[in-house]
Design a protein around this motif. Structure first.
Motif, PDB file in Angstrom:
ATOM      1  N   ILE A 112     -14.267 -17.848  -9.489  1.00 53.95           N
ATOM      2  CA  ILE A 112     -13.413 -17.177  -8.245  1.00 53.95           C
ATOM      3  C   ILE A 112     -12.765 -15.989  -9.059  1.00 53.95           C
ATOM      4  O   ILE A 112     -12.790 -14.923  -8.151  1.00 53.95           O
ATOM      5  N   ALA A 113     -12.246 -15.965 -10.067  1.00 53.48           N
ATOM      6  CA  ALA A 113     -11.653 -14.705 -10.504  1.00 53.48           C
ATOM      7  C   ALA A 113     -12.746 -13.536 -10.752  1.00 53.48           C
ATOM      8  O   ALA A 113     -12.403 -12.382 -10.714  1.00 53.48           O
ATOM      9  N   VAL A 114     -13.886 -13.624 -10.780  1.00 63.04           N
ATOM     10  CA  VAL A 114     -15.066 -12.943 -10.842  1.00 63.04           C
ATOM     11  C   VAL A 114     -14.870 -11.704  -9.491  1.00 63.04           C
ATOM     12  O   VAL A 114     -14.972 -10.541  -9.613  1.00 63.04           O
ATOM     13  N   LEU A 115     -14.592 -12.320  -8.291  1.00 64.90           N
ATOM     14  CA  LEU A 115     -14.150 -11.465  -7.492  1.00 64.90           C
ATOM     15  C   LEU A 115     -12.731 -11.472  -6.832  1.00 64.90           C
ATOM     16  O   LEU A 115     -12.545 -10.830  -5.721  1.00 64.90           O
ATOM     17  N   ALA A 116     -11.999 -11.691  -7.721  1.00 62.37           N
ATOM     18  CA  ALA A 116     -10.467 -11.668  -7.467  1.00 62.37           C
ATOM     19  C   ALA A 116      -9.714 -10.342  -7.514  1.00 62.37           C
ATOM     20  O   ALA A 116      -8.672 -10.114  -7.152  1.00 62.37           O
ATOM     21  N   TRP A 117     -10.529  -9.528  -8.379  1.00 64.39           N
ATOM     22  CA  TRP A 117      -9.805  -8.312  -8.924  1.00 64.39           C
ATOM     23  C   TRP A 117      -9.895  -7.073  -7.951  1.00 64.39           C
ATOM     24  O   TRP A 117      -9.015  -6.090  -8.220  1.00 64.39           O
ATOM     25  N   PRO A 118     -10.942  -6.792  -7.104  1.00 67.71           N
ATOM     26  CA  PRO A 118     -10.881  -5.676  -6.779  1.00 67.71           C
ATOM     27  C   PRO A 118      -9.653  -5.169  -5.450  1.00 67.71           C
ATOM     28  O   PRO A 118      -9.220  -4.308  -5.393  1.00 67.71           O
ATOM     29  N   GLY A 119      -9.222  -6.185  -4.731  1.00 67.93           N
ATOM     30  CA  GLY A 119      -8.246  -6.137  -3.859  1.00 67.93           C
ATOM     31  C   GLY A 119      -7.011  -5.632  -4.526  1.00 67.93           C
ATOM     32  O   GLY A 119      -6.559  -4.520  -4.241  1.00 67.93           O
ATOM     33  N   PRO A 120      -6.412  -6.508  -5.633  1.00 68.03           N
ATOM     34  CA  PRO A 120      -5.392  -6.151  -6.554  1.00 68.03           C
ATOM     35  C   PRO A 120      -5.361  -4.576  -7.062  1.00 68.03           C
ATOM     36  O   PRO A 120      -4.506  -3.944  -7.023  1.00 68.03           O
ATOM     37  N   ALA A 121      -6.652  -4.229  -7.534  1.00 69.86           N
ATOM     38  CA  ALA A 121      -6.978  -3.175  -8.147  1.00 69.86           C
ATOM     39  C   ALA A 121      -6.566  -1.926  -7.271  1.00 69.86           C
ATOM     40  O   ALA A 121      -5.930  -0.966  -7.615  1.00 69.86           O
ATOM     41  N   ARG A 122      -7.198  -2.144  -5.983  1.00 73.76           N
ATOM     42  CA  ARG A 122      -7.024  -1.158  -4.901  1.00 73.76           C
ATOM     43  C   ARG A 122      -5.574  -0.932  -4.450  1.00 73.76           C
ATOM     44  O   ARG A 122      -5.060   0.298  -4.479  1.00 73.76           O
ATOM     45  N   VAL A 123      -4.885  -1.803  -4.238  1.00 72.94           N
ATOM     46  CA  VAL A 123      -3.429  -1.886  -3.985  1.00 72.94           C
ATOM     47  C   VAL A 123      -2.403  -1.204  -5.136  1.00 72.94           C
ATOM     48  O   VAL A 123      -1.594  -0.264  -4.768  1.00 72.94           O
ATOM     49  N   ILE A 124      -2.820  -1.909  -6.269  1.00 69.72           N
ATOM     50  CA  ILE A 124      -1.676  -1.458  -7.362  1.00 69.72           C
ATOM     51  C   ILE A 124      -1.993   0.186  -7.784  1.00 69.72           C
ATOM     52  O   ILE A 124      -1.309   0.855  -8.105  1.00 69.72           O
ATOM     53  N   ARG A 125      -3.417   0.458  -7.618  1.00 66.23           N
ATOM     54  CA  ARG A 125      -3.759   1.679  -8.068  1.00 66.23           C
ATOM     55  C   ARG A 125      -3.064   3.112  -7.045  1.00 66.23           C
ATOM     56  O   ARG A 125      -2.690   3.841  -7.542  1.00 66.23           O
ATOM     57  N   SER A 126      -3.192   2.707  -5.933  1.00 68.82           N
ATOM     58  CA  SER A 126      -2.395   3.552  -4.880  1.00 68.82           C
ATOM     59  C   SER A 126      -0.769   3.525  -5.151  1.00 68.82           C
ATOM     60  O   SER A 126      -0.189   4.515  -4.914  1.00 68.82           O
ATOM     61  N   GLN A 127      -0.526   2.432  -5.512  1.00 70.02           N
ATOM     62  CA  GLN A 127       1.035   2.511  -5.932  1.00 70.02           C
ATOM     63  C   GLN A 127       1.230   3.017  -7.013  1.00 70.02           C
ATOM     64  O   GLN A 127       2.355   3.990  -7.255  1.00 70.02           O
ATOM     65  N   VAL A 128       0.494   3.014  -8.093  1.00 68.98           N
ATOM     66  CA  VAL A 128       0.733   3.629  -9.361  1.00 68.98           C
ATOM     67  C   VAL A 128       0.622   5.266  -9.195  1.00 68.98           C
ATOM     68  O   VAL A 128       1.707   5.973  -9.582  1.00 68.98           O
ATOM     69  N   LEU A 129      -0.173   5.610  -8.354  1.00 62.50           N
ATOM     70  CA  LEU A 129      -0.529   7.202  -8.115  1.00 62.50           C
ATOM     71  C   LEU A 129       0.913   7.520  -7.169  1.00 62.50           C
ATOM     72  O   LEU A 129       1.399   8.704  -7.620  1.00 62.50           O
ATOM     73  N   VAL A 130       1.598   6.759  -6.424  1.00 58.77           N
ATOM     74  CA  VAL A 130       2.805   7.340  -5.863  1.00 58.77           C
ATOM     75  C   VAL A 130       3.813   7.410  -6.894  1.00 58.77           C
ATOM     76  O   VAL A 130       4.579   8.410  -7.249  1.00 58.77           O
ATOM     77  N   ILE A 131       4.008   6.162  -7.558  1.00 60.38           N
ATOM     78  CA  ILE A 131       5.218   6.103  -8.408  1.00 60.38           C
ATOM     79  C   ILE A 131       5.043   7.105  -9.658  1.00 60.38           C
ATOM     80  O   ILE A 131       6.098   7.469 -10.242  1.00 60.38           O
ATOM     81  N   ARG A 132       3.983   7.359 -10.230  1.00 65.39           N
ATOM     82  CA  ARG A 132       3.795   8.498 -11.089  1.00 65.39           C
ATOM     83  C   ARG A 132       4.143   9.816 -10.881  1.00 65.39           C
ATOM     84  O   ARG A 132       4.586  10.456 -11.663  1.00 65.39           O
ATOM     85  N   GLU A 133       4.415  10.251  -9.420  1.00 64.75           N
ATOM     86  CA  GLU A 133       4.999  11.521  -9.331  1.00 64.75           C
ATOM     87  C   GLU A 133       6.583  11.363  -9.181  1.00 64.75           C
ATOM     88  O   GLU A 133       6.993  12.350  -8.683  1.00 64.75           O
ATOM     89  N   ARG A 134       7.104  10.317  -9.296  1.00 67.01           N
ATOM     90  CA  ARG A 134       8.466  10.105  -8.895  1.00 67.01           C
ATOM     91  C   ARG A 134       9.527  10.847 -10.075  1.00 67.01           C
ATOM     92  O   ARG A 134       8.992  11.108 -11.349  1.00 67.01           O
ATOM     93  N   GLY A 135      10.606  11.377  -9.773  1.00 71.05           N
ATOM     94  CA  GLY A 135      11.449  12.127 -10.493  1.00 71.05           C
ATOM     95  C   GLY A 135      11.566  11.385 -11.904  1.00 71.05           C
ATOM     96  O   GLY A 135      11.376  12.067 -13.110  1.00 71.05           O
ATOM     97  N   TYR A 136      12.027  10.136 -12.024  1.00 68.84           N
ATOM     98  CA  TYR A 136      12.227   9.175 -13.302  1.00 68.84           C
ATOM     99  C   TYR A 136      11.199   9.490 -14.135  1.00 68.84           C
ATOM    100  O   TYR A 136      11.217   9.191 -15.461  1.00 68.84           O
TER     101      TYR A 136
END
Lengths: 326, 326
Positions: free
Chosen positions: B190-214
Motif C-alpha cells: 500500500i505504501a507504493v501509492l501512499a506518497w503522491p498525496g502527502p508529497a503534493r500537500v507538503i510541497r505546496s506548504q514548503v513553497l509557502v513557508i520558504r518565503e517567510r521572513g524567519y
C-alpha cells in the motif's frame, strides 16, 4: 498531463505482472491438458505456440512497445482463461453497469450534497438540518462497501424477499432484454441498494465542501451589495451565493473520480453486481492477467479522461477564465 | 484568619500545579485549553483510547477454553477452533462466547481483538512510509526547484488521477498470487501509492513557508540548507505533516481493507478486512450470520470515524481560517 497519465498507467499495467516471474499461460494450458486424465505429449509444443501468439517469446522491450501501441488503440489483447474471447468483449459486458452506477451516484451525491451544504450555511440556525447532518458526516468517514454491507443486513432483516445480489433477476429466459419493462424494473430494484450505499456515503464530503465555500462567498462584497439592493432571499441564494460557491466544487469532482472508481469496484463485489468490479475479482482468482490489465487500464483511462473533460469544461462554467484566455 | 490561610493554600496548590514547570505552563496548558475548543480532536482521540483500552484489557484478561478443554488467551483462540463441531457457527453470548463463533468455530470476540492491532499496523506502516517518502520528495522538489521540481510534480500529478486501489490489486496479485500477502507485506504494497498525496500537500506548504521572513533571516545569517529545513521549517510544517499523516493512515486502512475484501490480503491472519472477505465470500448476510459480520463493521466504523474526526480537528489546527469563530 493526460497523455503522461495514460502512458504511466499502461507502463505500470505492463510491467507489474511481468515482475512476478510466473507464467499463467503455461499453467492454464497444463491444467487443461491434465483435465482429460491423460498427459498430452504435445503440451510443451502447445505452450510454445500460444506464447508465440501472445508474443511472450520476444524480448521484453519489443513486447513493451507492442503493448503500449496496441493499448493506445484500445486493443487489450485476449483473455487467457476465456480464450479466445478478447478482453474488449469481456469489458463490454461489464462496463455499462459500472459506468451507469458510478456516474449516476456521483451526480446524485454531488447535487444533493451541494444543496445540503448550501442550505446548511444559508439557514444557519435550522436545527433540523444540523441534526440530519451529523449522521451523514459520520457516514462520510467509512468506506462505501462497508455501508453497503450494513444496508444488506438491514434490508435482509426487514424484507427477506428483497434482492440483495446481482444486477437483475436471474434465471428468466431472454434476459437481459432492455425492451422489457419488467426487466428494467428489476434492474432498478437491484440497483437501488448499491446506488444508495455510494450516494449516502459521499453526501457528507460534498456538503462540507460546499458549506466551506459558502462561508467564504457570504463574506464577499457583492453579497453585501445584493442585500443592500433588497434582492429577495431566494435570488441571493441561487444566483449569487450558490453559483459562485459551486465552481470549486466542480474542481473537487475531478479529484473525487479516482476514489469513486475504487469504491464502485468494491461495492459491486459486495452486491455481486455484474460490472467490471466483479470481473476483476474473477480475473484475479484465475490469474487472467490480460483481463486484469485491461480492466485496470480502462478504469485508469476513464478517470484520466474524465479529469481532462472537467478541465476542459471549466472555462465554460467560469466566464472569468474564458475572458482571461481571450 | 483561618479562611485566608486555606485560601492561600488553595492558591499555592493551584500555582504549584499550573506553574510546576515552564513546560506545563507554556506547552501543556495551552494545548488543553485549545482542546476544549476543538471538540473534534477530543472525540476522535477518545474513540481511539476507548478502542485501545478494549483491546489491551482483552489481551490481558480474556481467556476461554478451546475444543481440547485447554485454557487459551486471545491469540490462541484465533488460531485454533475454539468450539466443538456441532456448535458452529453459533451465537451464544450467555454461554461463554460473548460474540459467538464463526463457521470455522473460532471465537469472534477474540478474532476482533486480534484484528484491530493488525489492521492499524498496516495503516501505520503504509502511512509512515508514504508520508516519509512524500516529505523527502517535497523538500527536494521545492528546494532544488527547476527541472527536479518539474519532474517530481509531473510524476505526482500523473499518479493522482489513477485509481490507486486498482494498481494495488495488480501489485498484490503479481507479488504473491493465490497465497495472499503477510500483514507487513500488505503495508509495503500500500505504501507504493501512499506518497503522491502527502508529497503534493507538503510541497505546496514548503513553497509557502520558504518565503517567510524567519526563513529568509536564517538564510541570511548563514544557516545551512539542512539547518533551515530541520530547525526553521520542520516545526512549522508539523501540523500539516501530522494532518496528512492521519489522512494517510485512514487512506491506507481503506486500501488495505479493500484489498483484503478482494481476497488479496493475509487470509490466515484475522485482520478486520479478512473477516469481511470471509463474510462476503460465504454470503453471511443471506445465511443470517449477522453476529459474524457486525463486530468487524462496528470496530471499523469506530476506527474510521475516529480518524476522520482527528484529521478534521488537525485541519483546523493547520488551517486557522477554518477555526470556528468564538
Amino acid at each position: 498531463m493526460f497523455v503522461i497519465t495514460i502512458w504511466v498507467a499502461s507502463t505500470i499495467v505492463f510491467f507489474l505482472p511481468r515482475v512476478s516471474g510466473q507464467n499463467p499461460l503455461a499453467e492454464k494450458i497444463y491444467q487443461d491438458a491434465q483435465r482429460g486424465g491423460y498427459q498430452d505429449p504435445a503440451v510443451q509444443e502447445r505452450v510454445r505456440v500460444f506464447e508465440q501468439k501472445y508474443g511472450f517469446d520476444k524480448p521484453l522491450w519489443q513486447q513493451y512497445v507492442k503493448f503500449v501501441s496496441e493499448v493506445v488503440q484500445f486493443d487489450l489483447g485476449r483473455s487467457i482463461y476465456l480464450w479466445p474471447k478478447s478482453v474488449n468483449e469481456i469489458l463490454a459486458e461489464g462496463i455499462m453497469w459500472t459506468l451507469s452506477l458510478g456516474l449516476l451516484t456521483l451526480l446524485l451525491a454531488f447535487l444533493i450534497g451541494s444543496a445540503m451544504g448550501a442550505l446548511l450555511e444559508w439557514r444557519r440556525n435550522n436545527w433540523g438540518l444540523m441534526v440530519a447532518m451529523a449522521p451523514i458526516l459520520a457516514l462520510s468517514a467509512i468506506p462505501f462497501f462497508i455501508f453497503g454491507l450494513v444496508l444488506q443486513l438491514l434490508v435482509f432483516n426487514i424484507d427477506r424477499e428483497y434482492p440483495l445480489v446481482y444486477g437483475y433477476q436471474q434465471g428468466v429466459l431472454g434476459w437481459p432484454d432492455w425492451s422489457d419493462l419488467s426487466f428494467i424494473l428489476s434492474v432498478l430494484k437491484h440497483g437501488l441498494l448499491p446506488a444508495l450505499s455510494i450516494t449516502m456515503v459521499s453526501l457528507g464530503g460534498w456538503a462540507m465542501g460546499m458549506r466551506g465555500m459558502m462561508v467564504t462567498t457570504k463574506g464577499e462584497d457583492y453579497m453585501v451589495q445584493a442585500e443592500a439592493k433588497g434582492l429577495p432571499d431566494r435570488v441571493m441564494l441561487t444566483k449569487y451565493a450558490v453559483r459562485n460557491s459551486l465552481l470549486p466544487q466542480v474542481t473537487g469532482l475531478s479529484l473525487a473520480l479516482g476514489l469513486i472508481v475504487s469504491g464502485v469496484v468494491l461495492v459491486e463485489i459486495v452486491f455481486g453486481y455484474p460490472g467490471v468490479g466483479g470481473q476483476l475479482v474473477q480475473a484475479v482468482s484465475r490469474s487472467d492477467y490480460p483481463t486484469i490489465q485491461g480492466i485496470v487500464f480502462l478504469l485508469a483511462f476513464g478517470t484520466a479522461a474524465a479529469t481532462l473533460g472537467l478541465d476542459l469544461t471549466y472555462p465554460l462554467l467560469d466566464p472569468r477564465i474564458k475572458s482571461l484566455a481571450n | 484568619m483561618e479562611q485566608v490561610q486555606t485560601e492561600t493554600s488553595k492558591m499555592s496548590w493551584w500555582n504549584s500545579l499550573t506553574a510546576r514547570s515552564e513546560f506545563t505552563r507554556d506547552r501543556v496548558v495551552p494545548i488543553l485549553r485549545y482542546m476544549r475548543r476543538n471538540r473534534l480532536i477530543v472525540f476522535g482521540l477518545g474513540a481511539f483510547m476507548a478502542l485501545a483500552l478494549f483491546v489491551g484489557l482483552s489481551f490481558l484478561f480474556y481467556e476461554q477454553e478451546d475444543s481440547y478443554q485447554e485454557r487459551q488467551g486471545v491469540n490462541g483462540l484465533v488460531r485454533a477452533a475454539s468450539v466443538e463441531q456441532d456448535q458452529k457457527p453459533s451465537w451464544n453470548p450467555w454461554s461463554g462466547y460473548p460474540l459467538g463463533t464463526d463457521p470455522k468455530g473460532r471465537d469472534i470476540y477474540a478474532a476482533v481483538v486480534v484484528g484491530v492491532p493488525l489492521t492499524l499496523r498496516v495503516g501505520l506502516l503504509a502511512a509512515a512510509i508514504g508520508v516519509g517518502v512524500g516529505m523527502v520528495l517535497a523538500f527536494v522538489a521545492a528546494y532544488v526547484g527547476g527541472a527536479v521540481d518539474a519532474v517530481v510534480r509531473t510524476i505526482v500529478d500523473s499518479l493522482i488521477p489513477i485509481p490507486s486501489l486498482l494498481v494495488l490489486v495488480l501489485v498484490a496479485t503479481s507479488l504473491n498470487p493465490g497465497k495472499g500477502l503477510t500483514v507487513d507485506q500488505l503495508g509495503f504494497v500500500i505504501a507504493v501509492l501512499a506518497w503522491p498525496g502527502p508529497a503534493r500537500v507538503i510541497r505546496s506548504q514548503v513553497l509557502v513557508i520558504r518565503e517567510r521572513g524567519y526563513v529568509e533571516m536564517a538564510r541570511m545569517s548563514g544557516t545551512s540548507a539542512l539547518g533551515i529545513i530541520f530547525k526553521e521549517m520542520m516545526p512549522n510544517l508539523a501540523p500539516y505533516a501530522l494532518a496528512s499523516f492521519v489522512a494517510a493512515v485512514s487512506g491506507s486502512m481503506l486500501a488495505s481493507i479493500g484489498l483484503e475484501s478482494l481476497g488479496l490480503g493475509p487470509l490466515d491472519s484475522p485482520t478486520l478486512g479478512s473477516m469481511i472477505f470471509w463474510n462476503i465470500s460465504e454470503s453471511s448476510v443471506l445465511l443470517g450470520l449477522w453476529y459474524w459480520l457486525l463486530p468487524p463493521i462496528v470496530v471499523l466504523v469506530v476506527l474510521f470515524v475516529g480518524l476522520f474526526m482527528i484529521s478534521a480537528g488537525l485541519d483546523e489546527v493547520a488551517n486557522p481560517r477554518l477555526r470556528r469563530r468564538v
